[in-house]
Design an enzyme around this catalytic site. Structure first.
Site, PDB file in Angstrom:
ATOM      1  N   LYS A 197       9.677  18.935  -7.795  1.00 30.03           N
ATOM      2  CA  LYS A 197       8.893  19.660  -6.796  1.00 30.03           C
ATOM      3  C   LYS A 197       9.145  18.989  -5.452  1.00 30.03           C
ATOM      4  O   LYS A 197       9.206  17.752  -5.374  1.00 30.03           O
ATOM      5  CB  LYS A 197       7.411  19.579  -7.169  1.00 30.03           C
ATOM      6  CG  LYS A 197       6.482  20.364  -6.247  1.00 30.03           C
ATOM      7  CD  LYS A 197       5.046  20.312  -6.752  1.00 30.03           C
ATOM      8  CE  LYS A 197       4.110  21.187  -5.938  1.00 30.03           C
ATOM      9  NZ  LYS A 197       2.726  21.161  -6.460  1.00 30.03           N
ATOM     10  N   SER A 202       0.715  25.755  -6.997  1.00 27.65           N
ATOM     11  CA  SER A 202       1.723  25.560  -5.985  1.00 27.65           C
ATOM     12  C   SER A 202       3.098  25.172  -6.525  1.00 27.65           C
ATOM     13  O   SER A 202       4.086  25.308  -5.806  1.00 27.65           O
ATOM     14  CB  SER A 202       1.259  24.496  -4.992  1.00 27.65           C
ATOM     15  OG  SER A 202       1.081  23.249  -5.647  1.00 27.65           O
ATOM     16  N   SER A 208      -2.111  23.361 -10.181  1.00 30.47           N
ATOM     17  CA  SER A 208      -0.749  23.685  -9.735  1.00 30.47           C
ATOM     18  C   SER A 208       0.381  23.372 -10.692  1.00 30.47           C
ATOM     19  O   SER A 208       1.517  23.758 -10.429  1.00 30.47           O
ATOM     20  CB  SER A 208      -0.463  23.015  -8.400  1.00 30.47           C
ATOM     21  OG  SER A 208      -1.043  23.770  -7.378  1.00 30.47           O
TER      22      SER A 208
END
Ligand code: GLN
Length: 489
Positions: free
Chosen positions: A78, A153, A177
């Protein structure tokens, strides 16, 4: 490479048996990225050269017989984990072009285990969102239906794993997330107990809630990846100085006699029927494997969202104060004076969701409102945590849906923050209580969209929920399904 659903375990076995080399495997994934990323937009940055170099090193290590189960495995991070010398944007214009001078501890540990890092995945700006639509770098599409969100996210990581653009990926979870995107893309993701995984070098959103973790295809893979990132880190003062169990060794203990709590509050209004019936089916699988399902109550579930949306923005407003256009990150053109430099750099560098959170956060922390909002939210947080403490007196784990529904359409909730916030109704209380939680696939809805269920464990009992998940995955094959992307390649 034909298969999108290769697991860490399978890839690692093939590497060890020398059926494939790490370089070949890496090239195959880079090939898939070249063919598919333009449509899916899972990656913000692909680092082909470093990946191939790491793959060569992995092959040498495998040849010497010194491989770990992560050696030679192509993964993605990420874009919130600092990666030395490689752009780390956190989904924001503010950090466009930012190349950190150091690695996050999670990055370091995965590098040390010999993993091959293919690149950095798209995400909601500063991890604020549930759809990856707040990214400055464009939306990421759900590989199961390109018109739908991949969750957020950590939507880029989820889409990358689901589409076979990496074998596994890292994510972070402040309110859901890792778990929510895992659920809506049909993969397995785990948020560890707060403090299990170091936050050093993870760009901060809400420091008392943020936790990094694995996003994989299976519970077995999740155990492998968690093993390589977990453990005490002197560089993070909230990292727990305790022993890390052997997660893989505990997977096969079965679940006979285990008690799984099912909270009534999580199966009420707002839950889509297809999700409810998928979880009803899963309950049967657990019961057949010898677990006992027990109805429990988590009475404060209803205050989790308002509590979170006071605490998380409060912490975010403080953490994001560092982006001032001076030290690093975006700087506006031709500032008139220092005040203008600060305000225009922030106005131009941050997107609207981030600004909303900063305003909310500074408001609830301001004198006069602090007691009414922030202090009350802290008290509510305690009550939410107490709910779980009480539940865990009589059960070993808790089962809930991960999300109220499956992947929604791109744009559907973008302009309605409250609707967007409600996506995390079942995941947020887990962060507020600091507990481990994971999502794993348990079916599909009428539109062929994946459904996820959530398992919540006692503090530090990642092994317990992984074992329940693994038992389920031995009996079912939802986790091995992959979207058909032949039409878009
Ligand atoms: N969707 C939640 C939010 O917008 C949670 C995000 C997260 O876990 N990083 O804050």
């Amino acid at each position: 490479m034909e298969r999108a659903n290769l697991t860490i375990k399978e890839a690692s076995d093939q590497l060890k048996e020398r059926k494939i080399s790490a370089v070949e495997l890496t090239r195959a994934y880079l090939g898939r990225i070249n063919a598919l990323n333009e449509k899916i937009n899972a990656y913000v940055t692909v680092d082909e050269q470093s990946a191939l170099k790491a793959a060569e090193a992995a092959d040498a290590r495998i040849a010497k017989g010194e491989a770990t189960p992560m050696t030679g495995i192509p993964i993605a991070h990420k874009d919130l984990f600092c990666t030395e010398g490689v752009q780390t944007t956190c989904g924001s214009r503010m950090l466009k072009g930012f190349k950190p001078p150091y690695d996050a501890t999670v990055t370091t540990r995965l590098k040390e285990s010999g993993a091959v890092i293919l690149g950095k995945t798209n995400m909601d700006e500063f991890a604020m969102g549930s759809s990856t639509e707040t990214s400055y770098y464009g939306v990421t599409r759900n590989p199961w239906d390109l018109e739908r969100i991949p969750g957020g996210s950590s939507g880029g990581s989820a889409a990358a794993v689901a589409a076979g653009l990496c074998v596994a990926a890292t994510g972070t979870d402040t309110g859901g997330s890792i778990r929510q995107p895992a659920a809506v893309t049909g993969i397995t993701g785990l948020k560890p107990t707060y403090g299990r995984v170091s936050r050093y070098g993870m760009i901060a959103f809400a420091s008392s809630l943020d936790q990094g973790g694995p996003m994989c295809r299976t519970a077995e893979d999740t155990a492998i990846m968690l093993q390589s990132i977990a453990g005490h880190d002197a560089k993070d003062s909230t990292s727990l100085n305790i022993e890390t169990p052997d997660f893989s060794a505990l997977l096969n203990k079965g679940i006979k006699g285990l008690k799984i709590g099912v909270p009534t509050e999580c199966f009420g209004e707002g839950l889509e029927d297809d999700v409810r019936s998928a979880i009803d089916e899963a309950k049967k699988v657990f019961a057949d494997a010898g677990a006992e399902l027990v109805t429990i109550s988590l009475p404060y579930t209803g205050v989790a969202i308002p509590t979170y949306y006071i605490i998380a923005p409060a912490e975010a407003s403080s953490n994001l104060a560092r982006y001032d256009g001076v030290k690093f990150g975006y700087r506006c053109e031709n500032p008139n004076d220092l005040q203008d430099l600060y305000s225009r750099s922030r106005a131009e560098g941050f997107g609207s969701e981030v600004k909303r959170r900063i305003m909310l956060g500074t408001y609830v922390l301001s004198s006069g409102y602090y007691d009414a909002y922030y202090r009350r939210a802290q008290k509510a947080r305690r009550l939410i945590a107490n709910d779980f403490t009480k539940a865990f007196e009589s059960v070993d784990a808790v089962l809930t849906p991960t999300t109220p529904g499956t992947a929604f359409k791109l744009g559907e909730k973008k302009d309605d923050p409250v609707q967007m916030y409600l996506s995390d109704i079942y995941t947020i209380n887990v962060n507020l209580a600091g507990l481990p939680g994971m999502s794993l696939p348990c079916g599909f809805d009428g539109n062929n969209l994946p459904i996820g269920m959530q398992l919540i464990g006692k503090p530090l009992d990642e092994a317990g929920i992984l074992r329940i998940a693994h038992t389920y995955q031995k009996e079912t094959d939802w986790h091995s399904k992959a979207p058909d992307l032949s039409g878009i390649a």
